[in-house]
Structure formats: C-alpha cells, structure tokens
Design a protein around this motif. Structure first.
Motif, PDB file in Angstrom:
ATOM      1  N   HIS A  54       0.866  -1.184   0.000  1.00  0.00           N
ATOM      2  CA  HIS A  54       0.000   0.000   0.000  1.00  0.00           C
ATOM      3  C   HIS A  54       0.896   1.226   0.000  1.00  0.00           C
ATOM      4  CE1 HIS A  54      -3.408  -2.567   0.856  1.00  0.00           C
ATOM      5  NE2 HIS A  54      -4.202  -1.516   0.758  1.00  0.00           N
ATOM      6  N   GLU A  72      -4.112   5.162   4.759  1.00  0.00           N
ATOM      7  CA  GLU A  72      -4.429   5.377   3.341  1.00  0.00           C
ATOM      8  C   GLU A  72      -5.780   6.070   3.198  1.00  0.00           C
ATOM      9  OE1 GLU A  72      -6.251   1.539   4.539  1.00  0.00           O
ATOM     10  OE2 GLU A  72      -4.322   2.538   4.922  1.00  0.00           O
ATOM     11  N   TRP A  73      -6.530   6.197   4.330  1.00  0.00           N
ATOM     12  CA  TRP A  73      -7.843   6.871   4.309  1.00  0.00           C
ATOM     13  C   TRP A  73      -7.769   8.293   4.856  1.00  0.00           C
ATOM     14  CZ3 TRP A  73     -13.130   5.175   3.456  1.00  0.00           C
ATOM     15  CH2 TRP A  73     -13.232   3.901   2.861  1.00  0.00           C
ATOM     16  N   HIS A  77      -5.225   3.776  -5.304  1.00  0.00           N
ATOM     17  CA  HIS A  77      -6.054   3.502  -4.130  1.00  0.00           C
ATOM     18  C   HIS A  77      -7.258   4.458  -4.146  1.00  0.00           C
ATOM     19  CE1 HIS A  77      -7.084   2.581   0.084  1.00  0.00           C
ATOM     20  NE2 HIS A  77      -6.532   1.423  -0.208  1.00  0.00           N
ATOM     21  N   TYR A 124      -3.579  -3.901  -7.377  1.00  0.00           N
ATOM     22  CA  TYR A 124      -4.785  -3.474  -6.666  1.00  0.00           C
ATOM     23  C   TYR A 124      -5.264  -2.240  -7.424  1.00  0.00           C
ATOM     24  CZ  TYR A 124      -7.275  -0.894  -2.902  1.00  0.00           C
ATOM     25  OH  TYR A 124      -8.181  -0.179  -2.149  1.00  0.00           O
ATOM     26  N   TRP A 159      -6.721  -6.943  -8.211  1.00  0.00           N
ATOM     27  CA  TRP A 159      -7.288  -6.947  -6.862  1.00  0.00           C
ATOM     28  C   TRP A 159      -8.186  -5.718  -6.700  1.00  0.00           C
ATOM     29  CZ3 TRP A 159      -8.192  -6.099  -1.697  1.00  0.00           C
ATOM     30  CH2 TRP A 159      -8.062  -7.203  -0.820  1.00  0.00           C
ATOM     31  N   ASP A 185     -11.327  -3.346  -4.995  1.00  0.00           N
ATOM     32  CA  ASP A 185     -11.613  -3.083  -3.583  1.00  0.00           C
ATOM     33  C   ASP A 185     -12.829  -2.162  -3.420  1.00  0.00           C
ATOM     34  OD1 ASP A 185      -9.858  -1.655  -0.708  1.00  0.00           O
ATOM     35  OD2 ASP A 185     -11.308  -3.291  -0.846  1.00  0.00           O
ATOM     36  N   ARG A 245     -14.139  -8.515  -5.015  1.00  0.00           N
ATOM     37  CA  ARG A 245     -14.566  -7.176  -4.585  1.00  0.00           C
ATOM     38  C   ARG A 245     -14.937  -6.258  -5.752  1.00  0.00           C
ATOM     39  NH1 ARG A 245     -10.907  -5.539   0.715  1.00  0.00           N
ATOM     40  NH2 ARG A 245     -10.957  -7.587   1.737  1.00  0.00           N
ATOM     41  N   GLU A 301     -10.326 -10.179   5.460  1.00  0.00           N
ATOM     42  CA  GLU A 301      -9.387  -9.089   5.732  1.00  0.00           C
ATOM     43  C   GLU A 301      -9.038  -9.031   7.210  1.00  0.00           C
ATOM     44  OE1 GLU A 301     -10.425  -4.524   5.629  1.00  0.00           O
ATOM     45  OE2 GLU A 301     -10.557  -5.526   3.670  1.00  0.00           O
ATOM     46  N   CYS A 343      -5.761 -11.115   3.712  1.00  0.00           N
ATOM     47  CA  CYS A 343      -4.815 -10.012   3.614  1.00  0.00           C
ATOM     48  C   CYS A 343      -4.687  -9.390   5.002  1.00  0.00           C
ATOM     49  CB  CYS A 343      -5.251  -8.982   2.586  1.00  0.00           C
ATOM     50  SG  CYS A 343      -6.910  -8.322   2.843  1.00  0.00           S
ATOM     51  N   TRP A 363      -2.646  -0.131   6.602  1.00  0.00           N
ATOM     52  CA  TRP A 363      -2.155  -0.573   5.300  1.00  0.00           C
ATOM     53  C   TRP A 363      -1.159   0.449   4.775  1.00  0.00           C
ATOM     54  CZ3 TRP A 363      -3.755  -5.404   4.142  1.00  0.00           C
ATOM     55  CH2 TRP A 363      -4.913  -5.874   4.762  1.00  0.00           C
TER      56      TRP A 363
HETATM   57  C1  GLC Z   1      -9.747  -2.197   3.526  1.00  0.00           C
HETATM   58  C2  GLC Z   1      -9.149  -0.803   3.667  1.00  0.00           C
HETATM   59  C3  GLC Z   1      -8.460  -0.440   2.406  1.00  0.00           C
HETATM   60  C4  GLC Z   1      -7.432  -1.480   2.079  1.00  0.00           C
HETATM   61  C5  GLC Z   1      -8.080  -2.839   1.993  1.00  0.00           C
HETATM   62  C6  GLC Z   1      -7.070  -3.956   1.827  1.00  0.00           C
HETATM   63  O1  GLC Z   1     -10.768  -2.230   2.622  1.00  0.00           O
HETATM   64  O2  GLC Z   1     -10.166   0.091   3.907  1.00  0.00           O
HETATM   65  O3  GLC Z   1      -7.880   0.807   2.547  1.00  0.00           O
HETATM   66  O4  GLC Z   1      -6.856  -1.176   0.879  1.00  0.00           O
HETATM   67  O5  GLC Z   1      -8.751  -3.095   3.174  1.00  0.00           O
HETATM   68  O6  GLC Z   1      -7.706  -5.147   1.982  1.00  0.00           O
END
Ligand code: GLC
Length: 468
Positions: free
Chosen positions: A42, A64-65, A112, A156, A233, A235, A263, A277, A294, A301
């Motif tokens: 990530h 990452e959010w 992302h 991803y 991948w 999401d 997903r 997850e 994961c 991440w």
């Molecule tokens: C969740 C997280 C996301 C990440 C993902 C990886 O959905 O919110 O940011 O990339 O998990 O599995």
C-alpha cells in the motif's frame, strides 16, 4: 424419442463446457494455489501525511484513508502531492526482500481510493508523472524487477471509490473518525447530503463519466503497459453497477490468465478468490472456494508514522502456517514511507520469516489443507508422496511429555522426521492415533516441522464436498 436425444445432447454440451470452465480455472489458479504467500504493497501520496493531519492523529482506520477521514480538500491534498519525491524507492530491493521472505507474488496499489495513480496515465493528470516532483512511473521499474526475480505481479485498483477524479464514489465517514474539526456538524450534514463527498470538486462529473473516462481506461493501461499481470485486486465496490462491472470484465480479457478477487461488485461478480481481511477464517467458515487473507504488519495498510503496534514474527509465521493448513493464501502488507523506503520493522520481520521459510517452505508451498481435526499442539499441511501421504506437522506447543499425538488417523505410519535436524523419530500407531517420540526441546520456538509419512490416502475430516 427426438426430445430425449435433444435433452441428452444439451446435457452433454453443458457438462463439457462446465468441465472446460473448471479445468480452465484450475489451470489459471494452479500457480496461485501453490504460492500460498504474497506481498501486499500500500503506497501513494497518503504516505506524505503518515496518518497525521495538521498535527491531528487520524482517529480511525488505515492511514491510506487520511483524505476521507480528515476531509482534506481536493486542492490541499493535490498541492501537497506536488512535493512527492520518493528518492529512496528501490523496487529491486523490495522484490528481492519479498523473494527472500519466501513470497511468490506481489500486489501493489496501482491506484487507491484517493485516486492517485502510481503510473503514467493519459486518462487523468492525477498521477505520479504529471502531478508530482518525482515525475516518473513507479510501476515500470517494479514490473522489471519482478521479471528479473521471477516474481508474479498483480495490481490493486480502486475501481469505484475515487476521491480526486470527479464522479468517483465515496464511502461516507463521519468527521469524528478524522479529527475534532470545529465544523464537524456542518461537514457531516454536507457528506450526508452528497453521498459521502465533502468537496464540490468531487462531484463535477457523474459516476458513469468517471467509469468511462478514468477507471476503465486506466485498467486498460495497467493491463497493457507492464507485461504479464497475474492478479487484479479490486476493492470496496461502493455504488458499483452491473453495467460498470461488465465494462471492467471486458477489459480483463487483455490478460486471459489473470486472477481476480471478489470485490468488483457483490454478490453477482464473485471473481476467483475470497478475501477475508485482517482475519483468518475458521475451518467451519471455509466453503471450498479459493481464499486469501490479507493482513497488515501493524494496524495500517498505508504508512502511519505513529503506529508502532507491530505483530511479532512468531504470530506472522504462525498465521501463514494456520492459513496454509486451511488451504488459503496469505497476503502480508508493507506500507512504504513517502521517500519510498520500507519501515525497518517490516524489513526485520520479512527477513526473519525468510529464515524460517528457508527451512520449512516446502511444507507450505503446493500443499493441501490438513485432513485432520483441529490440533491443540499446532497445525498440519498435506502433500501426496507417490501412493502414500506426507503430513507436515507444525508444532507450536512442544508437548512436555515428549510425545506428539496425531489423532484420528488409521493409516500406517511409515516414517517421521524432524526437519530442523534431519533426524528420524520413533513413531507408532496406537489406538487410532499415531504417536511420535520427540526430543526434549523444540528446535524452533515459532514452529518446529515434523514430516510424517503414512501409507495411502487420508480421509479428510474437514471436507464438505470441496475440491481441496
Ligand atoms: C480495507 C481498507 C483499504 C485497504 C483494503 C485492503 O478495505 O479500507 O484501505 O486497501 O482493506 O484489503
């Protein structure tokens, strides 16, 4: 009579095509099922923030959010990205590190939820080449390094959520999940009224315009510019439509052997793999589908400067063993810093996992799930050995009485060997179990491997009509 032959022919055609599909999928999944262990990466401009917004540590979720949880305006987020310059990014070292850890594939966040593309894109200027000081494609050298080390590469891609390319969808998060913003009530009211968006710049286009103008073209780019891509991948399918999902599926034809996850859009686009997850399913939760857990090494991440909650190497190795014993894959994450370097804690753990895998890896790769009931002393994987079966017994808790009991097995014991020393151990069948006499101390505190060979095939107590 005619009707009977008509039905017979149709039944034949149907079973042949189902057979073709199954064998096609099995062929496509073969490397993946044997791989068992991969690296998740990530990375993006969110690493610049490291989970902190103007001195406020992000209250919830992965770093990452940060843009969504801290409601960072689009202009501010993109302004900071201009200084993104990862001079210490060394894809060759990252791929070598993954390989030395025993990983067989790498999946990196090509884009992302913040919409930032780690690759040169003609579909949006919000990419590393056009929007940052660094100005170079980050995926090209990684793809090259993967080819050099024989590492499978996957991408991803956040197909629905995009917080910078107008029209992208947003999973709504309340302001309190970011920082104590004095305008929280106003902002929460706005996001409630705007499908989670917090900045008008995010809504100057429709979702379909985003899908057709940015997302689908970008997936085409990542599937045509970097050679063989082994995995796509997806999401968070926020506000995904069947129409959009079908467009992505069309593009996937560019890489016929590609593996996708579950997903893209639920429930009617299941893909090839399930993706639990941050957790490992119990035996009872497994349904015969291919699955991959994961997991982060700490709690985030993306790189989070203040998250020092690192899992121990012991728990990471035991997770891998537990997952393999249930027939799944482990996708373990790293979150590089803004300069491109990898946190020391991740490097250290990957090296230690690698040391363990050098001794025990063959009892993880290309194995089948354990045929035995739950074991209180550890886990088990299985491999055929000609007409006999090899059980790989991973001992977490070394029995104090020096006797390892393998329950519920009628097959005749042929040999038991302690892999760390290579020594043969005394083994015998006893009351429907097999008992192995152990040396007093465990050779490996994390997990000691004993390979037990027994006659014939083993009835699998955990199978519920599965193929594994
Ligand atoms: C969740 C997280 C996301 C990440 C993902 C990886 O959905 O919110 O940011 O990339 O998990 O599995």
């Amino acid at each position: 009579m005619k009707k009977f032959y008509f039905i017979l022919i149709w039944a034949l055609i149907f079973s042949v095509s189902m057979q073709a599909q199954t064998t096609g999928k099995d062929a496509r999944m073969e490397w993946w099922r044997a791989a068992r262990f991969g690296m998740f990466i990530h990375w993006g401009v969110y690493a610049q923030w490291g989970g902190v917004y103007h001195g406020h540590q992000q209250a919830r979720g992965g770093a990452e959010w940060i843009m969504n949880r801290s409601k960072i305006p689009v202009t501010e987020y993109q302004e900071r990205a201009k200084s993104f310059n990862p001079v210490n990014y060394n894809p060759d070292a990252i791929v070598k590190m993954a390989k030395d850890a025993g990983m067989k594939y790498i999946i990196i966040t090509s884009k992302h939820h913040d919409g930032f593309a780690l690759f040169k894109s003609d579909a949006s200027k919000w990419n590393v080449v056009d929007a940052t000081k660094y100005g170079k494609d980050l995926l090209e050298p990684l793809a090259e390094a993967c080819r050099k080390y024989g590492m499978k590469l996957g991408f991803y891609y956040s197909q629905a959520q995009d917080w910078n390319n107008p029209g992208g969808s947003v999973a709504r998060k309340e302001m309190r999940e970011g920082w104590p913003n004095p305008d929280s009530a106003k902002i929460d009211a706005y996001t409630a009224a705007h499908k989670g968006h917090w900045d008008p710049l995010q809504e100057t286009k429709t979702f379909d315009e985003y899908i057709d103008g940015v997302a689908v073209p970008q997936v085409k780019e990542i599937l045509t510019k970097y050679g063989d891509i082994a995995v796509l991948w997806w999401d968070t399918p926020t506000n995904m439509t069947d129409a959009a999902a079908l467009k992505f599926q069309e593009v996937l034809k560019l890489q016929p052997g590609i593996i996708t996850n579950d997903r893209l859009k639920r429930p009617n686009f299941p893909g090839d793999t399930k993706t639990p997850e941050q957790k490992i399913p119990t035996q009872a939760e497994l349904d015969g589908q291919d699955w991959e857990t994961c997991m982060t090494m700490n709690g985030s991440w993306g790189y989070k400067s203040w998250d020092h909650n690192w899992k121990s190497t012991e728990s990471l190795v035991r997770n891998l063993v537990d997952i393999a014993s249930k027939g799944g894959n482990y996708l373990l994450n790293i979150g590089p810093k803004e300069d491109g370097s990898v946190p020391a804690e991740s490097i250290e753990r990957l090296a230690q996992i690698g040391n363990w895998m050098k001794v025990n890896g063959n009892a993880i790769y290309a194995t089948k799930a354990s045929p035995l009931p739950d074991l209180d002393w550890g886990r088990c994987t299985m491999k055929r050995a000609g007409k006999n079966t090899q059980l790989n017994l991973f001992v977490f808790n070394w029995p104090a009485n020096g006797k390892l009991v393998v329950p519920a097995i009628a097959n005749k014991a042929i040999e038991a060997r302690l892999i760390a020393t290579g020594k043969k151990l005394t083994v015998k069948n006893e009351n429907g179990s097999i008992v192995i006499v152990l040396p007093s101390a465990a050779p490996d505190k994390i997990a000691s491997l004993i390979q037990l060979t027994v006659t014939g095939e083993i009835a699998n107590v955990n199978i519920k009509g599965t193929k594994k």
